[in-house]
Motif scaffolding. Structure first.
Motif, PDB file in Angstrom:
ATOM      1  N   ILE A 234      18.560   8.607 -13.225  1.00 28.50           N
ATOM      2  CA  ILE A 234      16.788   8.592 -13.212  1.00 28.50           C
ATOM      3  C   ILE A 234      16.324   9.829 -14.119  1.00 28.50           C
ATOM      4  CG2 ILE A 234      14.955   8.403 -12.061  1.00 28.50           C
ATOM      5  CD1 ILE A 234      16.598   7.872  -9.549  1.00 28.50           C
ATOM      6  N   SER A 237      13.761  13.183 -13.316  1.00 33.19           N
ATOM      7  CA  SER A 237      13.546  13.129 -11.901  1.00 33.19           C
ATOM      8  C   SER A 237      14.611  13.833 -11.078  1.00 33.19           C
ATOM      9  CB  SER A 237      13.415  11.592 -11.474  1.00 33.19           C
ATOM     10  OG  SER A 237      12.472  11.078 -11.850  1.00 33.19           O
ATOM     11  N   THR A 239      16.020  13.943  -7.536  1.00 28.50           N
ATOM     12  CA  THR A 239      16.106  13.099  -6.260  1.00 28.50           C
ATOM     13  C   THR A 239      16.644  14.169  -5.139  1.00 28.50           C
ATOM     14  OG1 THR A 239      18.583  12.637  -6.637  1.00 28.50           O
ATOM     15  CG2 THR A 239      16.940  11.161  -7.663  1.00 28.50           C
ATOM     16  N   ASN A 263       7.217  11.646  -4.818  1.00 25.10           N
ATOM     17  CA  ASN A 263       6.952  10.361  -5.260  1.00 25.10           C
ATOM     18  C   ASN A 263       8.293   9.334  -5.235  1.00 25.10           C
ATOM     19  OD1 ASN A 263       5.265   8.414  -6.450  1.00 25.10           O
ATOM     20  ND2 ASN A 263       5.124   9.717  -8.595  1.00 25.10           N
ATOM     21  N   SER A 264       7.726   8.025  -5.272  1.00 22.38           N
ATOM     22  CA  SER A 264       8.785   6.926  -5.199  1.00 22.38           C
ATOM     23  C   SER A 264       9.166   6.496  -6.531  1.00 22.38           C
ATOM     24  CB  SER A 264       8.448   6.066  -4.422  1.00 22.38           C
ATOM     25  OG  SER A 264       7.231   5.410  -4.842  1.00 22.38           O
ATOM     26  N   VAL A 265      10.479   6.566  -7.115  1.00 22.90           N
ATOM     27  CA  VAL A 265      10.744   6.168  -8.187  1.00 22.90           C
ATOM     28  C   VAL A 265      11.844   5.061  -8.176  1.00 22.90           C
ATOM     29  CG1 VAL A 265      11.977   6.755 -10.423  1.00 22.90           C
ATOM     30  CG2 VAL A 265      10.456   8.384  -9.180  1.00 22.90           C
ATOM     31  N   ARG A 266      11.742   3.893  -8.965  1.00 21.46           N
ATOM     32  CA  ARG A 266      12.644   2.623  -9.035  1.00 21.46           C
ATOM     33  C   ARG A 266      14.171   3.157  -9.546  1.00 21.46           C
ATOM     34  NH1 ARG A 266      12.300  -2.642  -8.722  1.00 21.46           N
ATOM     35  NH2 ARG A 266      10.048  -2.555  -8.960  1.00 21.46           N
ATOM     36  N   ASP A 267      14.868   2.865  -8.684  1.00 25.04           N
ATOM     37  CA  ASP A 267      16.567   3.259  -8.903  1.00 25.04           C
ATOM     38  C   ASP A 267      16.946   1.788  -8.904  1.00 25.04           C
ATOM     39  OD1 ASP A 267      18.903   3.931  -9.821  1.00 25.04           O
ATOM     40  OD2 ASP A 267      19.235   5.176  -7.782  1.00 25.04           O
ATOM     41  N   PHE A 271      13.912   2.127  -4.457  1.00 24.60           N
ATOM     42  CA  PHE A 271      13.056   3.143  -4.446  1.00 24.60           C
ATOM     43  C   PHE A 271      13.654   4.413  -3.920  1.00 24.60           C
ATOM     44  CE2 PHE A 271      10.471  -0.434  -5.568  1.00 24.60           C
ATOM     45  CZ  PHE A 271       9.443   0.121  -6.538  1.00 24.60           C
ATOM     46  N   CYS A 274      11.597  11.412  -4.985  1.00 19.59           N
ATOM     47  CA  CYS A 274      11.776  12.244  -6.103  1.00 19.59           C
ATOM     48  C   CYS A 274      10.954  13.549  -5.658  1.00 19.59           C
ATOM     49  CB  CYS A 274      11.762  11.789  -7.301  1.00 19.59           C
ATOM     50  SG  CYS A 274      12.933  10.596  -7.882  1.00 19.59           S
ATOM     51  N   GLY A 281       1.888  13.348  -7.766  1.00 18.42           N
ATOM     52  CA  GLY A 281       2.394  12.057  -7.258  1.00 18.42           C
ATOM     53  C   GLY A 281       1.697  11.169  -6.476  1.00 18.42           C
TER      54      GLY A 281
END
Length: 289
Positions: A234, A237, A239, A263-267, A271, A274, A281
């Protein structure tokens, strides 16, 4: 001291069984796009979580049973917690051990030592009271012989006591929780499971009510202290992983949870949570039990 030395609750990473969201269609703990609502701004048909409002508390004179009963109206529970921190840590002689917090909505004072009714008029406490002008006010109740008393609304809150264990959920969508995924080694967002975190103020004693400016650390039961890490998968970002070393534990302000620093980040199909230095965020996170 290592994380294994800290007392922990019996269960952790438990399935969500309360009624904050309907998980009947969620069968995949990986939170695929078919089972996970990708927006952080709420779910259709589910009211948003309240962001606060006026908060009420009684304060009662323990030196006699006749008078000096009051209701304090705070602009919010955040203001109430800030006020309690200011009063409980004051170095003014007549304030020390005067006001006691019995519950979040019930306090006592001792007029034989100092009368709280003079909070805004006593120049000796002006360095404290000036910070709360326009944020709270005091209403005098009937004396004992007057019989009547104001019935304040019961306000169910999670007491933000340092050293306690909490779940962390979205303020906009109460079904989305932080979950430490052991297979990924980081904290993810889940509507099916949630992790219990021990939240500790590094500058206050255990049991102190945490306020916005407190530096805090998070502990994952049985794994370690939360720390941000660069994730190659990612780019750009940070994590949230874990470390065994308390010295490496990530310290951030308690208010960062609320002000969009995570924040929430797609992986892939998940999600992950981060860290966003400086904020910016999503709408924020809150503590639950």
């Amino acid at each position: 001291m290592s994380f294994s030395d800290i007392h922990a609750p019996i269960t952790n990473n438990a399935p969500i069984t309360d009624n904050v969201g309907d998980n009947s269609n969620n069968t995949n703990s990986n939170n695929t796009t078919n089972s996970f609502n990708t927006t952080i701004h709420g779910v259709a048909g589910r009211p948003p979580v309240s962001f606060g409002g006026a908060f009420y508390a009684y304060i009662h004179d323990i030196s006699n049973e006749r008078c000096w009963r009051m209701v304090i109206i705070f602009a919010s529970r955040v203001v109430a917690d800030e006020w309690w921190r200011a009063m409980s840590t004051s170095t003014i002689d007549f304030l020390k051990n005067n006001i006691q917090r019995i519950t979040p909505q019930f306090y006592t004072h001792n007029t034989a030592q100092w009368n709280f009714y003079t909070f805004f008029s006593d120049k000796r406490v002006r360095n404290i009271s000036d910070k709360f002008r326009g944020k709270m006010f005091i209403v005098l109740e009937h004396d004992h012989d007057g019989r009547g008393i104001t019935i304040i609304p019961l306000q169910s809150i999670v007491d933000h006591a340092s050293g306690d264990w909490f779940s962390i959920r979205s303020k906009a969508n109460a079904s989305q929780y932080w979950y430490y995924d052991e297979t990924l080694g980081c904290i993810t967002i889940s509507e099916i499971q949630r992790t219990s975190f021990r939240i500790t103020s590094v500058n206050m004693h255990e049991g102190a009510i945490m306020v916005k400016a407190d530096q805090i650390t998070l502990t994952v039961q049985g794994h370690g202290f939360v720390v941000p890490r660069t994730a190659a998968r990612i780019p750009g970002s940070l994590t949230l992983g874990v470390t065994n070393s308390q010295a490496e534990a990530f310290r951030f302000k308690f208010e960062d949870l609320d002000r969009g620093c995570f924040n929430s980040v797609r992986d892939g199909l998940r999600f992950v949570v981060c860290y966003v230095p400086g904020g910016g965020g999503n709408l924020g996170w809150e503590l639950s039990l």
